[in-house]
Design an enzyme around this catalytic site. Structure first.
Site, mmCIF file in Angstrom:
data_model
loop_
_atom_site.group_PDB
_atom_site.id
_atom_site.type_symbol
_atom_site.label_atom_id
_atom_site.label_comp_id
_atom_site.label_asym_id
_atom_site.label_seq_id
_atom_site.Cartn_x
_atom_site.Cartn_y
_atom_site.Cartn_z
ATOM 1 N N GLU A 1 -6.610 -7.739 -0.992
ATOM 2 C CA GLU A 1 -7.049 -7.896 0.359
ATOM 3 C C GLU A 1 -8.617 -7.338 0.431
ATOM 4 O OE1 GLU A 1 -4.890 -4.988 3.012
ATOM 5 O OE2 GLU A 1 -2.919 -5.586 2.468
ATOM 6 N N HIS B 1 -9.809 -5.602 13.503
ATOM 7 C CA HIS B 1 -10.194 -5.808 12.361
ATOM 8 C C HIS B 1 -10.633 -7.221 11.863
ATOM 9 C CE1 HIS B 1 -9.474 -5.913 7.888
ATOM 10 N NE2 HIS B 1 -9.799 -4.517 7.595
ATOM 11 N N GLU C 1 0.894 -1.373 0.009
ATOM 12 C CA GLU C 1 -0.154 0.052 0.118
ATOM 13 C C GLU C 1 0.853 1.247 -0.099
ATOM 14 O OE1 GLU C 1 -2.836 -0.463 3.052
ATOM 15 O OE2 GLU C 1 -4.035 -1.726 1.797
ATOM 16 N N TRP D 1 -11.600 1.035 10.910
ATOM 17 C CA TRP D 1 -11.346 2.219 10.729
ATOM 18 C C TRP D 1 -12.513 3.199 10.729
ATOM 19 C CZ3 TRP D 1 -9.108 -1.324 7.410
ATOM 20 C CH2 TRP D 1 -9.575 -1.260 6.038
#
Ligand code: ZN
Length: 693
Positions: free
Chosen positions: A319, A370, A162, A327
């Site tokens: 992903e 998460h 990322e 978040w």
């Protein structure tokens, strides 16, 4: 549970094309003791997982000091994966720099727009021009590649992670980056006089008299005044971060030329020009994290944007969360069936993998809440684990039937990072004018009609498209305009919108104003632009019939109203309100064999759909279901053709009601259920069908 994966073939047969649809995700064994790692492999097999991405954040675990390397734990994990038929999407592990490195080489850390250097922590915190970072990251990539070049688990390289996904979006404002920026500008412009002219620095008396006066757009400096400077800074930063990717990729290519290389992109991500990045990647991969309220068309847009980076080639879904994110303000669970539907949406749009972040939910750190395939209880008898396992079995059932599939789209939507940057940095005309929002809205209208649409860069080959839609392409280069003009002359329909063709690639207004180099194609010029506040609307009234829209129909419009002056173009619809009532709001210009439309204001979404339906009908562009009838509301339709294979028809029901879809003539087989279908395909709520003739 299906049959366990067979052990992998030897490395000499290492595939350059994917052997099958991939199913798996990010795996962080360095967070877990040996006993848990053993259990992971058994659980992966139970969940029909055939790939794991690792060790993305494993730098310090592989290199605890500059002269110490500890690969043995990774050897063991990869060996167990290979024995169990699980491929590795092997990371170069350079996404998080070790604390010892920050301590030893403090200027590896990046500096923010206020000139403050970061402290150790977070991730992606390196300065992209740091020679120590380049040296140490490429050295690690080389050691990993040399160690595992013949490992049977190695399928794919995953460089970094990322890029740009940190507090400074990958940008660094340190003195070294500022100097590199000056060098980059000198190579681009040659002399300072040209720079002053191209940046329009005569404005507010900002003319520079020495190269050393050139600075990045610091937060307390030139951050707002000169858009051309910010454009070049964005280009420089995107290019410089890309150099970091390329440095690692070059090492990998040298050692393992047959192993494809990727890095995970993030959809419509402003800081990096992914069109440039994709040229350096063997396969595009991206991370899909839609918000709970994002409509399916929003996600489809992102998939199409990523697919379009390599002109329609398949991509990887690297992903997604199997259950929830951590978040958002409220991190909703994905309801039963939603993960399956979203995963098949990716496959329908061209993904050749369904992968998760992450395999096992961590016990601490910012992502402990998460979602993961293995949740905190560590069990396989959970809802999420069951859904993932069943999905894996579905994907295994498809075999290689979906691999290599291409969309045969006749419609294109032009998307340009530079136009996005320019519009983002522009002061005016309206804070409500958001480039990506507009692109998504035009895409959503085509999506609702079931029209297969490729999202391509403005410099893409347009010859295969019969409908070209360019929302708010305010920055346009003459060669792009020339390519569009030629395609229209050869028979395509082109749709431009308000605020198009205003500036060149230095954000300088084209001579003669908008639409600049598109003036001849569109047959008009723009006199001025009215920006409507939120509570104010205008409307467009059709003066003549357009497809299914009868003359006299009126649709409200908002946002912007260009006042245009016609040359060769003709009025299709007129404004109804304000001092420019009766003036053109939608026009058409005939050029050669084609037509160019100009939509001078922003109709509501239903009118946008009606206008695009008319333009598609004009060129005989329909959905894969045939005829001019759009799919039922909530149903996504995608047609893909595999190389040498028969066309596949994907039907996805995003609604919570059962729905019947009328099929084109023929007898179909559902690859997921084996059912034979004709005339009608029934879809359960969140149901999916993949049909072959
Ligand atoms: Zn720097």
């Amino acid at each position: 549970m299906t049959e366990p994966n067979a052990p992998l073939p030897s490395a000499s047969a290492a595939p350059t094309r994917l052997p099958r649809l991939l199913h798996g995700g990010d795996y962080n064994p360095e967070q877990w003791p040996e006993a848990v790692r053993d259990e992971d492999i058994a659980l992966m097999t139970a969940a029909n997982v055939n790939v794991a991405t690792l060790p993305v954040f494993g730098w310090v675990s592989l290199q605890p000091s500059e002269d110490t390397f500890t690969f043995e734990w990774l050897d063991a994990v990869l060996n167990r994966m290979a024995d169990s038929g699980i491929y590795a999407c092997l990371a170069t592990a350079t996404a998080s720099i070790p604390a010892w490195m920050d301590q030893k080489y403090p200027d590896i850390l990046c500096t923010d727009a206020s000139g403050v250097r970061r402290r150790h922590g977070g991730r992606h915190t390196f300065c992209p021009t740091s020679p120590d970072f380049r040296r140490l990251s490429t050295d690690l990539a080389r050691r990993i590649a040399e160690r595992y070049r013949d490992h049977p688990a190695l399928l794919l390289w995953h460089v970094g992670n990322e890029y740009g996904g940190n507090a400074t979006s990958g940008r660094c404002f340190c003195a070294r980056c500022a100097a590199a920026f000056r060098t980059w500008l000198q190579e681009k412009y040659g002399d300072l006089e040209t720079l002053n002219a191209r940046w329009y620095l005569a404005f507010w008396g900002h003319t520079l008299t020495h190269w050393e006066q050139v600075e990045p757009p610091y937060a307390n400096g030139e951050s707002q005044t000169h858009q051309a400077q910010r454009l070049d800074w964005s280009r420089f930063q995107s290019d410089t971060l890309l150099e970091c990717f390329k440095a690692e990729a070059t090492v990998l290519r040298e050692i393992t030329p047959s192993i494809p290389i990727t890095t995970n992109l993030m959809g419509a991500f402003l800081p990096l020009n992914y069109h440039a990045w994709a040229k350096e990647m063997d396969v595009v991969s991206w991370d899909n994290y839609p918000g709970p309220h994002d409509p399916p068309s929003f996600v489809a847009f992102s998939h199409a944007l990523m697919r379009g980076l390599k002109e329609g080639q398949p991509f990887l879904l690297m992903e997604q969360s199997p259950s929830q994110q951590n978040w958002q303000a409220y991190n909703w669970l994905k309801a039963p069936g939603l993960l399956r539907l979203q995963s098949f949406q990716a496959v329908a749009q061209g993904a050749e993998s369904v992968m998760y972040f992450q395999w096992r939910r961590g016990r601490g750190g910012i992502e402990k809440l998460h979602g993961a395939v293995v949740e905190h209880p560590g069990r396989h008898d959970t809802r999420v684990f069951r859904e993932v396992s069943e999905l894996g079995a579905d994907l295994a059932r498809l075999g290689d039937a979906t691999l290599g599939g291409r969309v045969s789209a006749r419609a294109a939507l032009l998307f340009d990072w530079e136009a996005w940057w320019a519009l983002s940095y522009s002061s005016g005309p309206s804070t409500d004018l958001q480039y990506v929002q507009e692109c998504r809205a035009f895409y959503a209208a085509l999506y609702g009609l079931g029209i297969q649409t490729e999202i391509v860069a403005p410099d893409a080959d347009l010859s295969r498209f019969d409908l070209i839609v360019a929302p708010v392409l305010s920055l346009i280069e003459s060669r792009t305009a020339a390519a569009i003009e030629q395609r229209v002359e050869n028979g395509a329909t082109f749709l431009a919108t308000f605020f198009t063709g205003l500036v060149d690639n230095n954000d300088l207004v084209h001579a003669g104003g908008a639409p600049g180099p598109l003036t001849k194609t569109l047959g008009l010029w723009v006199e001025e632009t009215d920006a409507l506040p939120k509570n104010k609307t205008n409307a467009l009234r059709f003066e003549r019939q357009l497809g299914g829209i009868e003359a006299g129909r009126t649709f409200p419009s908002r946002l912007l109203c260009d006042r245009v002056r016609l040359e060769a173009a003709q009025m299709v619809a007129a404004y109804t309100d304000d001092f420019y009532a009766g003036e053109p709001a939608l026009t058409v210009n005939t050029l050669g064999q084609g037509r160019a439309y100009y939509l001078a204001t922003r109709p509501e979404d239903d009118a946008l759909t009606a206008i695009l339906a008319a333009l598609c009908a004009e060129r005989g562009i329909g959905s894969p279901l045939g005829g001019g009838t759009p799919p039922p509301a909530g149903v996504e339709v995608s047609g893909r053709v595999s190389p040498g294979g028969s066309p596949l028809l994907y039907l996805l029901n995003h609604s919570l009601s059962s729905v019947n879809v009328a099929l084109p003539p023929g007898t179909y087989t559902d690859l997921l259920t084996g059912e034979t279908l004709a005339e009608i395909a029934s879809l359960e709520p969140r149901g999916v069908r993949i049909l072959t003739l």
